[in-house]
Write a protein that holds these residues in place. Structure first.
Motif, PDB file in Angstrom:
ATOM      1  N   ASP A 238       3.089  -0.985  12.308  1.00  0.00           N
ATOM      2  CA  ASP A 238       2.243  -0.250  13.251  1.00  0.00           C
ATOM      3  C   ASP A 238       0.830   0.005  12.725  1.00  0.00           C
ATOM      4  OD1 ASP A 238       3.069   1.575  11.334  1.00  0.00           O
ATOM      5  OD2 ASP A 238       3.155   3.254  12.741  1.00  0.00           O
ATOM      6  N   GLU A 239       0.447  -0.720  11.663  1.00  0.00           N
ATOM      7  CA  GLU A 239      -0.925  -0.616  11.157  1.00  0.00           C
ATOM      8  C   GLU A 239      -1.509  -2.011  11.008  1.00  0.00           C
ATOM      9  OE1 GLU A 239      -1.216   1.605   7.541  1.00  0.00           O
ATOM     10  OE2 GLU A 239      -0.237   3.381   8.380  1.00  0.00           O
ATOM     11  N   ALA A 240      -2.744  -2.200  11.450  1.00  0.00           N
ATOM     12  CA  ALA A 240      -3.400  -3.504  11.329  1.00  0.00           C
ATOM     13  C   ALA A 240      -3.657  -3.819   9.859  1.00  0.00           C
ATOM     14  CB  ALA A 240      -4.717  -3.493  12.099  1.00  0.00           C
TER      15      ALA A 240
ATOM     16  N   VAL B  96       4.247   2.569   2.883  1.00  0.00           N
ATOM     17  CA  VAL B  96       4.750   1.517   3.787  1.00  0.00           C
ATOM     18  C   VAL B  96       6.280   1.525   3.880  1.00  0.00           C
ATOM     19  CG1 VAL B  96       2.760  -0.022   3.553  1.00  0.00           C
ATOM     20  CG2 VAL B  96       4.679  -0.271   1.965  1.00  0.00           C
TER      21      VAL B  96
ATOM     22  N   ASN C 179       3.192  -2.235   6.950  1.00  0.00           N
ATOM     23  CA  ASN C 179       3.575  -1.446   8.121  1.00  0.00           C
ATOM     24  C   ASN C 179       3.347  -2.232   9.397  1.00  0.00           C
ATOM     25  OD1 ASN C 179       4.476   0.921   7.051  1.00  0.00           O
ATOM     26  ND2 ASN C 179       2.623   2.101   7.421  1.00  0.00           N
TER      27      ASN C 179
ATOM     28  N   ASP D  51      -4.459  -4.122   2.043  1.00  0.00           N
ATOM     29  CA  ASP D  51      -3.563  -5.284   2.108  1.00  0.00           C
ATOM     30  C   ASP D  51      -4.252  -6.528   1.531  1.00  0.00           C
ATOM     31  OD1 ASP D  51      -1.358  -4.010   3.637  1.00  0.00           O
ATOM     32  OD2 ASP D  51      -2.882  -3.855   5.194  1.00  0.00           O
TER      33      ASP D  51
ATOM     34  N   GLY E 266      -5.501  -4.384   6.569  1.00  0.00           N
ATOM     35  CA  GLY E 266      -6.718  -3.683   6.148  1.00  0.00           C
ATOM     36  C   GLY E 266      -7.169  -4.098   4.770  1.00  0.00           C
TER      37      GLY E 266
ATOM     38  N   ARG F 275       0.843  -1.192   0.000  1.00  0.00           N
ATOM     39  CA  ARG F 275       0.000   0.000   0.000  1.00  0.00           C
ATOM     40  C   ARG F 275       0.882   1.247   0.000  1.00  0.00           C
ATOM     41  NH1 ARG F 275      -2.319   0.924   4.442  1.00  0.00           N
ATOM     42  NH2 ARG F 275      -1.463  -0.741   5.712  1.00  0.00           N
TER      43      ARG F 275
END
Length: 304
Positions: free
Chosen positions: A100-102, A21, A98, A107, A104, A18
């Motif tokens: 620090d990102e869930a 990243v 990333n 992804d 989504g 995405r």
């Protein structure tokens, strides 16, 4: 030159993910110099940028692709198509996410794109410096429950953490092959392209939110003055609305001057020479939706 009859390995590696990243940060890290522009604004990379890393026994050709997103104009279509097309022509795919990102929707959209590929896919969890080590297992599980990755490597492209281990793992998957580029070559892009990207990067850093994705940079002229040991660069910053032209120029030309000063510094580092940089700003209304202007500004689908 190959030594001790040891086989040489080489291959093409696509970096997908995405927007934002850290793909370009990673590319600059492994190459050892700035060839891809970086910004905290998404969709900074528009063309695919190739970075070449050569060791004694292998050569990696990394392809940094535009962030995969839902397109809003023809330029966006071009960017996503560019990223998709690289998947068909590489030896390894690095899917970067990333830490620090869930996980989504974006992804999962990329994972769907990967479903039918026979190419080994690595999950690269970037920005591990931003999370507690205990969080990593949870992140890994959320992705491995959706796709069977060939390898999983957590890294920090910004700090260089685990990059060496990643390169060792990539080498295991590279096929035997030729040396595609000379030892000292770090990118396949011409100077013109990188210079235009360095100028665009400064515009991204120094302008407000409404400007970034409306900007293209066209290099009009590069010539060398041997007597003065100076390189003259003339470039046009293209925006798609009249109001944006005033923003880029700034009060009494102050912002344009700052863009030029910062860009000149990077261009001098790239070229190893003093640079005289002349910048102009021009309005080309709605250029991102006009195929002819996209081609003129270097976005050529037939090359991808």
């Amino acid at each position: 030159m190959q030594q001790n009859n040891k086989s040489f390995k080489s291959g093409f590696i696509s970096i997908i993910g995405r927007p934002n990243v850290g793909k370009s940060t990673f590319l600059n890290r492994v190459v050892g110099q700035k060839i891809a522009i970086m910004s905290d604004k998404p969709q900074t990379t528009r063309n695919k940028v190739q970075g070449v890393v050569t060791t004694d026994d292998s050569q990696f050709i990394f392809i940094d692709t535009p962030g995969i997103h839902k397109p809003k104009h023809k330029l966006g279509d071009f960017m996503v198509k560019t990223a998709r097309n690289t998947l068909k022509e590489v030896d390894i795919i690095m899917f970067m996410v990333n830490a620090d990102e869930a996980i989504g929707r974006g992804d999962r959209f990329i994972i769907e794109m990967l479903e039918n590929t026979q190419t080994p896919v690595f999950l690269i969890i970037n920005k591990i410096d931003l999370v507690h080590p205990d969080e990593l297992l949870k992140i890994i599980t959320s992705y491995t429950s959706e796709y069977d990755f060939a390898e999983i490597v957590p890294i920090s492209a910004m700090n260089g953490n685990n990059i060496e281990r990643l390169n060792e793992t990539l080498t295991k998957y590279l096929p035997e092959g030729p040396k595609y580029y000379p030892d000292d070559q770090v990118t396949d892009h011409p100077e013109r392209f990188i210079i235009s990207e360095l100028i665009r990067e400064k515009v991204l850093h120094l302008t407000r939110e409404e400007i970034p994705h409306s900007v293209a940079v066209v290099i009009e002229k590069i010539d060398r003055e041997e007597k003065r040991e100076m390189i003259n660069v003339m470039a046009t910053i293209v925006v798609d609305r009249d109001s944006q032209k005033g923003i880029v120029i700034g009060k009494k030309g102050a912002l344009l001057k700052e863009i030029g000063t910062k860009a000149r510094h990077d261009i001098e580092m790239l070229l190893g020479s003093k640079v005289f940089l002349e910048l102009w700003v021009k309005v080309q209304k709605d250029w991102r939706n006009k195929p002819e202007q996209l081609k003129e500004f270097g976005f050529r689908e037939d090359e991808y």
